[in-house]
Design a protein around this motif. Structure first.
Motif, PDB file in Angstrom:
ATOM      1  N   VAL A   4      50.700  44.617  44.564  1.00  0.00           N
ATOM      2  CA  VAL A   4      51.465  43.764  43.659  1.00  0.00           C
ATOM      3  C   VAL A   4      50.951  42.333  43.828  1.00  0.00           C
ATOM      4  CG1 VAL A   4      53.763  42.923  43.054  1.00  0.00           C
ATOM      5  CG2 VAL A   4      53.460  45.276  43.847  1.00  0.00           C
ATOM      6  N   PRO A   5      50.506  41.706  42.754  1.00  0.00           N
ATOM      7  CA  PRO A   5      49.942  40.353  42.883  1.00  0.00           C
ATOM      8  C   PRO A   5      51.014  39.296  43.103  1.00  0.00           C
ATOM      9  CG  PRO A   5      50.025  40.976  40.590  1.00  0.00           C
ATOM     10  CD  PRO A   5      50.463  42.198  41.384  1.00  0.00           C
ATOM     11  N   VAL A   6      50.592  38.187  43.643  1.00  0.00           N
ATOM     12  CA  VAL A   6      51.401  36.979  43.657  1.00  0.00           C
ATOM     13  C   VAL A   6      50.939  36.200  42.431  1.00  0.00           C
ATOM     14  CG1 VAL A   6      51.824  34.796  44.846  1.00  0.00           C
ATOM     15  CG2 VAL A   6      51.684  36.919  46.159  1.00  0.00           C
ATOM     16  N   GLY A   9      51.537  30.595  38.333  1.00  0.00           N
ATOM     17  CA  GLY A   9      51.405  30.379  36.899  1.00  0.00           C
ATOM     18  C   GLY A   9      50.994  31.700  36.282  1.00  0.00           C
ATOM     19  N   ALA A  10      49.907  31.692  35.513  1.00  0.00           N
ATOM     20  CA  ALA A  10      49.410  32.917  34.893  1.00  0.00           C
ATOM     21  C   ALA A  10      48.278  33.548  35.703  1.00  0.00           C
ATOM     22  CB  ALA A  10      48.922  32.611  33.485  1.00  0.00           C
ATOM     23  N   ILE A  11      47.973  32.996  36.866  1.00  0.00           N
ATOM     24  CA  ILE A  11      46.864  33.493  37.686  1.00  0.00           C
ATOM     25  C   ILE A  11      47.383  34.534  38.672  1.00  0.00           C
ATOM     26  CG2 ILE A  11      45.041  32.853  39.318  1.00  0.00           C
ATOM     27  CD1 ILE A  11      44.693  31.608  36.523  1.00  0.00           C
ATOM     28  N   PRO A  12      46.914  35.784  38.568  1.00  0.00           N
ATOM     29  CA  PRO A  12      47.330  36.805  39.533  1.00  0.00           C
ATOM     30  C   PRO A  12      46.431  36.756  40.770  1.00  0.00           C
ATOM     31  CG  PRO A  12      45.994  37.808  37.813  1.00  0.00           C
ATOM     32  CD  PRO A  12      46.113  36.341  37.477  1.00  0.00           C
ATOM     33  N   LEU A  13      47.036  36.546  41.925  1.00  0.00           N
ATOM     34  CA  LEU A  13      46.308  36.603  43.187  1.00  0.00           C
ATOM     35  C   LEU A  13      46.541  37.998  43.765  1.00  0.00           C
ATOM     36  CD1 LEU A  13      47.194  33.088  44.647  1.00  0.00           C
ATOM     37  CD2 LEU A  13      45.149  33.776  43.361  1.00  0.00           C
ATOM     38  N   ILE A  48      49.670  29.546  50.491  1.00  0.00           N
ATOM     39  CA  ILE A  48      49.113  30.863  50.188  1.00  0.00           C
ATOM     40  C   ILE A  48      47.644  30.886  50.612  1.00  0.00           C
ATOM     41  CG2 ILE A  48      48.580  32.543  48.367  1.00  0.00           C
ATOM     42  CD1 ILE A  48      50.846  31.237  46.711  1.00  0.00           C
ATOM     43  N   GLU A  49      47.275  31.934  51.331  1.00  0.00           N
ATOM     44  CA  GLU A  49      45.874  32.202  51.675  1.00  0.00           C
ATOM     45  C   GLU A  49      45.516  33.500  50.966  1.00  0.00           C
ATOM     46  OE1 GLU A  49      44.025  30.207  53.663  1.00  0.00           O
ATOM     47  OE2 GLU A  49      45.708  28.871  54.106  1.00  0.00           O
ATOM     48  N   ALA A  50      44.464  33.473  50.156  1.00  0.00           N
ATOM     49  CA  ALA A  50      44.106  34.658  49.372  1.00  0.00           C
ATOM     50  C   ALA A  50      42.590  34.745  49.218  1.00  0.00           C
ATOM     51  CB  ALA A  50      44.770  34.607  47.998  1.00  0.00           C
ATOM     52  N   MET A  51      42.148  35.881  48.683  1.00  0.00           N
ATOM     53  CA  MET A  51      40.736  36.079  48.349  1.00  0.00           C
ATOM     54  C   MET A  51      40.633  36.360  46.865  1.00  0.00           C
ATOM     55  SD  MET A  51      39.128  38.171  51.623  1.00  0.00           S
ATOM     56  CE  MET A  51      38.867  39.566  50.630  1.00  0.00           C
ATOM     57  N   ARG A  57      36.208  36.218  39.560  1.00  0.00           N
ATOM     58  CA  ARG A  57      36.653  35.311  40.617  1.00  0.00           C
ATOM     59  C   ARG A  57      36.445  33.833  40.247  1.00  0.00           C
ATOM     60  NH1 ARG A  57      32.086  37.719  42.139  1.00  0.00           N
ATOM     61  NH2 ARG A  57      30.320  36.431  42.781  1.00  0.00           N
ATOM     62  N   LEU A  58      35.346  33.521  39.550  1.00  0.00           N
ATOM     63  CA  LEU A  58      35.105  32.127  39.173  1.00  0.00           C
ATOM     64  C   LEU A  58      36.039  31.687  38.042  1.00  0.00           C
ATOM     65  CD1 LEU A  58      31.233  31.947  39.498  1.00  0.00           C
ATOM     66  CD2 LEU A  58      32.967  31.121  41.098  1.00  0.00           C
ATOM     67  N   LEU A  59      36.426  32.605  37.161  1.00  0.00           N
ATOM     68  CA  LEU A  59      37.419  32.276  36.132  1.00  0.00           C
ATOM     69  C   LEU A  59      38.780  32.007  36.757  1.00  0.00           C
ATOM     70  CD1 LEU A  59      36.482  34.849  33.345  1.00  0.00           C
ATOM     71  CD2 LEU A  59      36.072  32.378  33.348  1.00  0.00           C
ATOM     72  N   LEU A  60      39.163  32.804  37.771  1.00  0.00           N
ATOM     73  CA  LEU A  60      40.418  32.570  38.472  1.00  0.00           C
ATOM     74  C   LEU A  60      40.381  31.226  39.197  1.00  0.00           C
ATOM     75  CD1 LEU A  60      41.032  36.146  39.919  1.00  0.00           C
ATOM     76  CD2 LEU A  60      42.194  35.065  37.982  1.00  0.00           C
TER      77      LEU A  60
END
Length: 164
Positions: A4-6, A9-13, A48-51, A57-60
């Protein structure tokens, strides 16, 4: 188990490694008394620490950078709803509205060439009383809903024995 992403805004991590929330409270001395009391929350910070993994990935990364713009006018141009509310953060830990990115760091290493590590700090910046109330109601609903959903088995207690 589903990942389940965090949502920031509209960015899913999708690959969050850790998430922490810290809250501060303003303490005031009671007039004419030697006592003090906590009267209001002053700061709420989410770390938040994420990958970021995969071909997007560059768009995110660019999406997170766009949300981190400090000018409300520029941020509103990037996302029209930000004129009225801050950045929402939705996760299994909290639902927080009116957040603003205060620190954003990206790193890449030779061990993970196809991934970006992101460290993200957001601070609560209330814009309107209505969104503050909606955010607290949503966070309370998350807490109540989580309590009602059965989870895994409780931790297995280990008996303690005195050692000589």
């Amino acid at each position: 188990m589903a990942n389940v992403p965090v949502l920031v805004g509209a960015i899913p991590l999708l690959y969050v490694q850790s998430m922490s929330i810290s809250e501060g409270y303003r303490i005031e001395r009671i007039a004419g008394s030697k006592f003090s009391q906590a009267i209001a929350p002053t700061t709420k910070t989410i770390q938040i620490e994420a990958m970021l993994i995969g071909p997007d990935r560059l768009l995110l990364k660019k999406g997170l950078e766009a949300m981190a713009l400090t000018s409300r006018l520029l941020a509103a141009a990037a996302a029209p709803a930000l004129k009225f509310t801050g950045i929402p953060v939705v996760s299994g830990l909290t639902i927080a509205l009116d957040m603003q990115i205060t620190d954003l760091r990206f790193s890449q290493s030779i061990q993970k060439r196809e991934a970006l590590d992101v460290s993200l700090t957001l601070q609560y910046v209330p814009r309107a009383n209505l969104t503050a109330i909606l955010g607290e109601v949503a966070d309370l609903a998350l807490a109540a809903g989580t309590a009602a959903v059965p989870s895994g088995p409780p931790p297995n207690p280990i008996a303690r024995t005195p050692h000589a």
